[in-house]
Design an enzyme around this catalytic site. Sequence first.
Site, PDB file in Angstrom:
ATOM      1  N   SER A  17       0.840  -1.157  -0.157  1.00 42.97           N
ATOM      2  CA  SER A  17      -0.200   0.022   0.008  1.00 42.97           C
ATOM      3  C   SER A  17       0.920   1.289  -0.084  1.00 42.97           C
ATOM      4  O   SER A  17       1.670   1.374   1.008  1.00 42.97           O
ATOM      5  CB  SER A  17      -0.849   0.132   1.296  1.00 42.97           C
ATOM      6  OG  SER A  17      -1.514   1.326   1.517  1.00 42.97           O
ATOM      7  N   HIS A  42      -1.092  -1.432  -4.387  1.00 46.35           N
ATOM      8  CA  HIS A  42      -2.098  -0.923  -3.796  1.00 46.35           C
ATOM      9  C   HIS A  42      -2.368   0.500  -3.598  1.00 46.35           C
ATOM     10  O   HIS A  42      -1.209   1.132  -2.880  1.00 46.35           O
ATOM     11  CB  HIS A  42      -2.407  -1.863  -2.522  1.00 46.35           C
ATOM     12  CG  HIS A  42      -3.733  -1.407  -1.977  1.00 46.35           C
ATOM     13  ND1 HIS A  42      -4.893  -2.202  -2.521  1.00 46.35           N
ATOM     14  CD2 HIS A  42      -4.198  -0.676  -0.964  1.00 46.35           C
ATOM     15  CE1 HIS A  42      -5.999  -1.831  -1.579  1.00 46.35           C
ATOM     16  NE2 HIS A  42      -5.721  -0.842  -0.858  1.00 46.35           N
ATOM     17  N   ASP A  44      -4.567   3.934  -2.389  1.00 46.06           N
ATOM     18  CA  ASP A  44      -5.631   3.991  -1.507  1.00 46.06           C
ATOM     19  C   ASP A  44      -6.406   5.583  -1.734  1.00 46.06           C
ATOM     20  O   ASP A  44      -5.530   6.471  -1.441  1.00 46.06           O
ATOM     21  CB  ASP A  44      -5.345   4.025  -0.014  1.00 46.06           C
ATOM     22  CG  ASP A  44      -5.017   2.684   0.443  1.00 46.06           C
ATOM     23  OD1 ASP A  44      -6.338   1.701   0.040  1.00 46.06           O
ATOM     24  OD2 ASP A  44      -4.121   2.303   0.877  1.00 46.06           O
ATOM     25  N   MET A  46      -8.815   8.353  -1.170  1.00 43.39           N
ATOM     26  CA  MET A  46      -9.942   8.637   0.133  1.00 43.39           C
ATOM     27  C   MET A  46     -10.380  10.125  -0.306  1.00 43.39           C
ATOM     28  O   MET A  46      -9.792  10.974  -0.581  1.00 43.39           O
ATOM     29  CB  MET A  46      -9.235   8.862   1.435  1.00 43.39           C
ATOM     30  CG  MET A  46      -8.579   7.475   1.869  1.00 43.39           C
ATOM     31  SD  MET A  46      -7.578   7.806   3.285  1.00 43.39           S
ATOM     32  CE  MET A  46      -6.856   6.311   3.429  1.00 43.39           C
ATOM     33  N   HIS A  75      -8.185   1.200  -4.720  1.00 46.52           N
ATOM     34  CA  HIS A  75      -8.943   1.007  -3.783  1.00 46.52           C
ATOM     35  C   HIS A  75      -9.800   2.347  -3.414  1.00 46.52           C
ATOM     36  O   HIS A  75      -9.137   3.261  -3.073  1.00 46.52           O
ATOM     37  CB  HIS A  75      -8.259   0.448  -2.434  1.00 46.52           C
ATOM     38  CG  HIS A  75      -9.123   0.321  -1.343  1.00 46.52           C
ATOM     39  ND1 HIS A  75      -8.628   0.335  -0.054  1.00 46.52           N
ATOM     40  CD2 HIS A  75     -10.555   0.224  -1.112  1.00 46.52           C
ATOM     41  CE1 HIS A  75      -9.714   0.128   0.921  1.00 46.52           C
ATOM     42  NE2 HIS A  75     -10.780   0.277   0.304  1.00 46.52           N
ATOM     43  N   MET A  77     -12.014   4.668  -1.668  1.00 51.52           N
ATOM     44  CA  MET A  77     -12.777   4.920  -0.461  1.00 51.52           C
ATOM     45  C   MET A  77     -13.575   6.154  -0.847  1.00 51.52           C
ATOM     46  O   MET A  77     -13.419   6.992  -0.107  1.00 51.52           O
ATOM     47  CB  MET A  77     -11.939   4.822   0.680  1.00 51.52           C
ATOM     48  CG  MET A  77     -11.224   3.415   1.123  1.00 51.52           C
ATOM     49  SD  MET A  77      -9.902   3.539   2.119  1.00 51.52           S
ATOM     50  CE  MET A  77      -8.642   3.487   0.830  1.00 51.52           C
ATOM     51  N   MET A 146     -11.845  -5.688   4.499  1.00 55.82           N
ATOM     52  CA  MET A 146     -11.029  -4.907   5.304  1.00 55.82           C
ATOM     53  C   MET A 146     -10.843  -5.511   6.800  1.00 55.82           C
ATOM     54  O   MET A 146     -11.613  -5.939   7.383  1.00 55.82           O
ATOM     55  CB  MET A 146     -11.625  -3.210   5.677  1.00 55.82           C
ATOM     56  CG  MET A 146     -11.852  -2.406   4.208  1.00 55.82           C
ATOM     57  SD  MET A 146     -10.498  -2.177   3.343  1.00 55.82           S
ATOM     58  CE  MET A 146      -9.520  -1.504   4.466  1.00 55.82           C
ATOM     59  N   ASP A 181      -7.006  -6.382   3.818  1.00 58.62           N
ATOM     60  CA  ASP A 181      -6.493  -5.000   3.863  1.00 58.62           C
ATOM     61  C   ASP A 181      -6.468  -4.284   5.331  1.00 58.62           C
ATOM     62  O   ASP A 181      -7.553  -4.175   5.696  1.00 58.62           O
ATOM     63  CB  ASP A 181      -7.135  -4.161   2.904  1.00 58.62           C
ATOM     64  CG  ASP A 181      -6.416  -2.610   2.781  1.00 58.62           C
ATOM     65  OD1 ASP A 181      -5.538  -2.314   3.551  1.00 58.62           O
ATOM     66  OD2 ASP A 181      -7.138  -1.631   1.951  1.00 58.62           O
TER      67      ASP A 181
HETATM   68  C1  DX5 Z   1      -6.719   1.896   5.255  1.00 58.44           C
HETATM   69  C2  DX5 Z   1      -6.183   1.331   3.608  1.00 58.44           C
HETATM   70  C3  DX5 Z   1      -5.140   0.473   3.546  1.00 58.44           C
HETATM   71  C4  DX5 Z   1      -3.934   0.981   4.522  1.00 58.44           C
HETATM   72  C5  DX5 Z   1      -3.393  -0.351   5.175  1.00 58.44           C
HETATM   73  O1  DX5 Z   1      -7.661   2.985   4.758  1.00 58.44           O
HETATM   74  O2  DX5 Z   1      -7.315   0.860   2.927  1.00 58.44           O
HETATM   75  O3  DX5 Z   1      -4.537   0.012   2.686  1.00 58.44           O
HETATM   76  O4  DX5 Z   1      -3.051   1.583   3.602  1.00 58.44           O
HETATM   77  O5  DX5 Z   1      -2.250   0.336   6.017  1.00 58.44           O
HETATM   78  P1  DX5 Z   1      -1.723  -0.687   6.987  1.00 58.44           P
HETATM   79  O6  DX5 Z   1      -1.081  -1.876   6.215  1.00 58.44           O
HETATM   80  O7  DX5 Z   1      -0.500   0.165   7.594  1.00 58.44           O
HETATM   81  O8  DX5 Z   1      -2.577  -1.192   8.053  1.00 58.44           O
HETATM   82 ZN    ZN Z   2      -6.867  -0.047   0.944  1.00 59.59          ZN
END
Ligand code: DX5
Ligand code: ZN
Length: 229
Positions: A17, A42, A44, A46, A75, A77, A146, A181
Amino acid sequence: MIDTESLLYLCPLINPSLLAADFANLGRDIRRLEDAGAKILHLDVMDGHFVPNLSFGIPVVEAVRRSTELPLDVHLMIREPEKYLAPFRKAGADFLSVHIEVAPDPRALFDQIRKLGAIPGIVSNPPTPVEAVLPYINDCDLILTMSVMPGFGGQSFDLRVLEKLRQIRRAANEKMLISVDGGVGESTITETAVAGANVFVAGTALFGKPNINSQFQRLHHLAETTVVW
Ligand code: DX5
Ligand code: ZN
């Protein structure tokens, strides 16, 4: 462009990630991940609405695309993902995953994603019952579960994910990327592999260590010696 079949052949996959990377040295960190043997990345995204945080958006995905040929697992969000699928695909996303919490019937989104030439995935948060995603798992290629509430890296692993993974593994066909994740690291990866995961998203567990390469190998070894999928 990568296809799911080829990725399944490479499983188990450690899926780094980039949220935990050094954004001032993103190109360097991506190179390190490639050298370590990463086969996918990956990303993320947001929006500050669906999750209580902002990360990055289309220009960063586009910049990552320019710096690597690895498949990009984006991903989302975000609320109203349908508005942003085409721009993220244009920026270089290979996988586009949407949350079941914003798309209770995601089939139209899966169709839209496939028409754009990308691969669809479905994601669920820890409190969302597995029954919400089960009807759709064979309509997409990636089921992401998740193990933290999304929004931040570095949170602790929620054990509720294990039963969800077991049920998804039982219901899915064998050609499925089953991903976990959040809080995935040395002390949690083995149980997620036993429960059914074959794709392991890891942020802090990789970037929080001085040597990304050896940590990547360590996680991969743990997954490889456990995963039976
Ligand atoms: C959280 C993300 C994850 C995050 C995971 O909202 O979707 O992908 O980056 O991070 P770690 O591995 O640090 O929990
Ligand atoms: Zn993620």
